[in-house]
Design an enzyme around this catalytic site. Structure first.
Site, mmCIF file in Angstrom:
data_model
loop_
_atom_site.group_PDB
_atom_site.id
_atom_site.type_symbol
_atom_site.label_atom_id
_atom_site.label_comp_id
_atom_site.label_asym_id
_atom_site.label_seq_id
_atom_site.Cartn_x
_atom_site.Cartn_y
_atom_site.Cartn_z
ATOM 1 N N VAL A 148 -51.620 12.465 20.045
ATOM 2 C CA VAL A 148 -50.706 11.515 19.413
ATOM 3 C C VAL A 148 -49.265 11.820 19.813
ATOM 4 O O VAL A 148 -48.499 10.932 20.204
ATOM 5 C CB VAL A 148 -50.857 11.531 17.875
ATOM 6 N N ALA A 203 -41.721 20.578 19.820
ATOM 7 C CA ALA A 203 -42.125 21.951 19.501
ATOM 8 C C ALA A 203 -43.631 22.091 19.653
ATOM 9 O O ALA A 203 -44.402 21.327 19.061
ATOM 10 C CB ALA A 203 -41.707 22.303 18.079
ATOM 11 N N LYS A 263 -52.839 13.877 7.136
ATOM 12 C CA LYS A 263 -53.545 13.496 5.907
ATOM 13 C C LYS A 263 -53.989 14.698 5.098
ATOM 14 O O LYS A 263 -53.953 14.676 3.870
ATOM 15 C CB LYS A 263 -54.739 12.601 6.211
ATOM 16 N N VAL A 312 -53.169 7.456 6.929
ATOM 17 C CA VAL A 312 -54.109 6.784 6.025
ATOM 18 C C VAL A 312 -55.228 6.061 6.749
ATOM 19 O O VAL A 312 -56.394 6.238 6.424
ATOM 20 C CB VAL A 312 -53.363 5.823 5.078
ATOM 21 N N ILE A 361 -53.974 1.111 11.619
ATOM 22 C CA ILE A 361 -53.975 -0.053 10.721
ATOM 23 C C ILE A 361 -52.824 0.043 9.732
ATOM 24 O O ILE A 361 -52.728 1.001 8.984
ATOM 25 C CB ILE A 361 -55.300 -0.135 9.927
ATOM 26 N N GLU A 381 -65.683 15.323 17.277
ATOM 27 C CA GLU A 381 -65.165 16.588 17.790
ATOM 28 C C GLU A 381 -66.294 17.601 17.922
ATOM 29 O O GLU A 381 -67.391 17.402 17.409
ATOM 30 C CB GLU A 381 -64.087 17.116 16.847
ATOM 31 N N LYS A 406 -58.206 10.668 2.893
ATOM 32 C CA LYS A 406 -57.640 9.321 2.963
ATOM 33 C C LYS A 406 -57.832 8.575 1.645
ATOM 34 O O LYS A 406 -56.972 7.798 1.233
ATOM 35 C CB LYS A 406 -58.275 8.570 4.132
ATOM 36 N N GLY A 432 -57.333 7.588 17.714
ATOM 37 C CA GLY A 432 -56.923 7.428 19.109
ATOM 38 C C GLY A 432 -55.454 7.763 19.244
ATOM 39 O O GLY A 432 -54.653 7.399 18.399
#
Lengths: 448, 448
Positions: A17, A46, A106, A133, A137, A191, A206, A309
């Protein structure tokens, strides 16, 4: 070209991300500056290891291992390192030093949200967390702002892409859980250690955040009831399909009125549930997410999109950044999700829903009446019973030579609404009953 | 109980939405006050006739015919009277006198948005309009804030409930347009004069607002290309179904890059189009609305819910009210949808999409090659051709005694992407061609 003063952006974390956020900031800085009315200057990223390989090619001089110095020089800190520490300390440091914060964390917010929101409130800092969350979306602003004048009754969310991919695969391709999980791992949907996803921990975090937003109430993570999908079998999926249902892992946030006192409360919970194929949530396939909201005035609403993603989540992070940067430019504090309603959080036992119970029983006269009595003893009323006899050709040698095993029957029982406590007591009695061979499946039915 | 200072709310209009807004304000004032940090005091409802019957029982003393005096005493003005005048003058008066404004008036914003947004900007007033775009569906904040750091590529919106009800009914029940419209009228989905809905005027207004939000560009209503659904036949719906499509009236907002200059531009348009049954928009039934957004980073997103209805729309109005009331309490200006990008608005001729063309042609050797040549003359390439022969038993008396009419064939042609200009020229040539009896249907295909 207009010259703006610059807002200094510190990025913590250079993963999937973070790298996308940095890329878009560098590539589209000018356009974003026009939207904000200030330049967005990425002053550093960082990371633990400045030489680690990155998914995106970024200027090497941006990387540093000194997060604390970076934070000190920043107007806005974007925290994308995940986990509790050092993320929590960094965010508190950022708030204390006068910066606004964007986070996608989260786990941290579900565990330490009240502390962080209070710290931000105290100094008038903004703390935005759209990406925490439901990935890409947009759900925080709709719940916090758009529905601020309405009363949210219930949220049913498919908020974990890994488990939705697995369950969808089991439904569409007839895979077993293990086969579907293997495919998910191969395709990058799961994962290496899928525990957080398949055991429902991610969805529970969430759910806690959604409940806070929807009900203006702090919902501690410990009070979120949680079941994962590891108990879901091919047989359950198959018989759900036959009955016109699909199994989805749902994060459910619900306003509950205590039957005795009439007092309002809230419930947040995560479990796999049967959803009718006609429900909009049933059409959410693959790794997608959707949040279905039932509001008193607005009626049913659904928000659909990618739940994860790198680049998708980056969209939510940048939306938060642009929003708070605008606010930074014009002045005025941000809004945390107010927790002023402070409703009591209900135990799972008080939750009311419908159930589908599958039993294997001895096929003998009167068995149906016997089973029905167990349900009615606990005031759980039946909506539907389907019985099918399993003829067994198995021979049992009881010592007196081989004989035919008693044949069994499968009962699929659909209940009307009942409390979890009543249903649990019913299932306990059923499991102990002499005519019941196995309680093969208990699933909740959601989204009437 | 906490005592707050009061924000004085003036309501203009006591119709279906206004009455619900007033009811909820009166019933839930205390809870809303807790969320805002200020009381929300409804000081009056301006209507044309204080004695007209209302859908909700409200205190008679709230009603007045003197809108201007009411506005003068208000901190917030909620405009729900609709139409251009006097709504425009009232809103300008409210802004000038220092009030913030909430409106659901799409016609006014589509026609005079730039003037009103500029007036609000000039004095730092807030002008919120969530209910104007897609009824109860939160779409303004997602587009303006959540996606502020992303680039919206395209929006496909089902933004008119009446036409979606009619088209869905034609699809599901096999009704003709007139039958479906009659049902819509009977059930209250269509007004006595349905022109604004079925001719696409309502959707075009919403397309202009969506395009402004998505592309940060003023899109004048005159530049929104518009076709309604009055030309849609049962046969088109039926053959769409056979091919795996459904017909939906879409409001489309799209970023377009000029092929020659590479310059970015935008297009806003409304027309009935073929949507694949696998697309999330195909599952939007009845009077519901949905806005499907394709963003560069976030990927596909969909926002689904009720597009109309008094109480549903009231939810959006109250969300706007609570948001701006919070801002009113803590200070700082609101954000209009910035139109800073100022992209050129493209003519419909430059739009690129795919088409399904149905022709009736003389069934003679070489006809397919002849037709194909007409398309290729205009550089429109074909993706699919289906031919079926219509055997005719009709007798024609040409003066020399009765003879058998030449048999005809139906050609259904699917094109690859082409410009509207090229397609229009192709259709013009087809209609004039000697082998073509009728151009039976031309529909665009959207949502690849």
């Amino acid at each position: 070209m207009i010259e703006y003063r610059n807002l200094r952006i510190a990025l913590l974390g250079g993963g999937a991300v973070g790298a996308q956020v940095a890329r878009i900031l560098l590539e589209q800085g000018e356009e974003l500056a026009d939207r904000v009315g200030a330049g967005l200057e990425l002053i550093g990223i960082a990371v633990r290891d400045v030489n680690a390989p990155r998914s995106v090619d970024l200027p090497q001089e941006l990387f540093t291992t000194d997060a604390e110095s970076l934070i000190l020089g920043a107007d806005v800190v974007i925290e994308l390192i995940g986990g509790i520490e050092p993320a929590r300390s960094y965010i508190l440091q950022a708030i204390t030093s006068g910066a606004d914060v964007v986070t996608a964390n989260k786990a941290l917010l579900a565990a330490h949200g009240p502390e962080l929101f209070a710290a931000a409130d105290q100094v008038g800092a903004q703390l935005n967390y759209e990406a925490a969350v439901a990935g890409a979306i947009p759900i925080v602003r709709p719940l916090r702002d758009s529905l601020a004048g309405d009363t949210v009754k219930r949220i049913l969310g498919i908020v974990n892409g890994t488990t939705n991919f697995i369950l969808d695969r089991m439904d569409q391709a007839g895979d077993s859980l293990q086969e579907a999980l293997d495919t998910a791992t191969t395709l990058g949907y799961a994962e290496a250690d899928p525990t957080a996803d398949i055991e429902g921990y991610d969805a529970a975090q969430k759910a806690a955040l959604l409940a806070r937003l929807a009900f203006h109430t702090d919902v501690p993570l410990e009070s979120v009831y949680r079941e994962g999908i590891t108990g879901i079998t091919r047989e359950q999926i198959e018989s759900a399909r036959k009955a016109g249902y699909v199994v989805k892992l749902l994060a459910i946030c619900e306003r509950l009125t205590d039957a005795a006192t009439g007092q309002e409360g809230v419930s947040a919970r995560v479990y796999p549930a049967l959803v009718s194929r006609g429900h909009p949530l049933a059409a959410v396939h693959g790794g997608n997410n959707a949040v279905f909201v039932e509001a008193e005035a607005a009626g049913p609403l659904m928000f659909y999109g990618a739940g994860a993603g790198g680049v998708q989540t980056a969209s939510a992070v940048l939306g938060d950044l642009v929003s708070l940067a605008r606010r930074h430019v014009v002045g005025g504090p941000g809004f945390a999700a107010a927790a002023n309603a402070d409703l009591p959080v209900r135990d799972i036992g008080q939750v009311i829903t419908r159930y589908a119970v599958t039993l294997e029983v001895n096929d003998e006269p009167g068995v149906l009446a016997t089973i029905a009595r167990v349900f009615s003893n606990h005031h759980v009323s039946l909506a539907l019973v389907e019985q099918s006899t399993n003829v067994r050709a198995v021979l049992v040698d009881g010592g007196d030579g081989p004989e035919l095993a008693p044949s069994t029957a499968t009962l699929v029982i659909g209940t009307h609404e009942a409390t979890e406590a009543a249903l649990a007591a019913t299932v306990r009695d059923l499991a102990a009953h002499s005519v019941v061979t196995t309680v093969a499946s208990v699933l909740r039915v959601e989204g009437a």
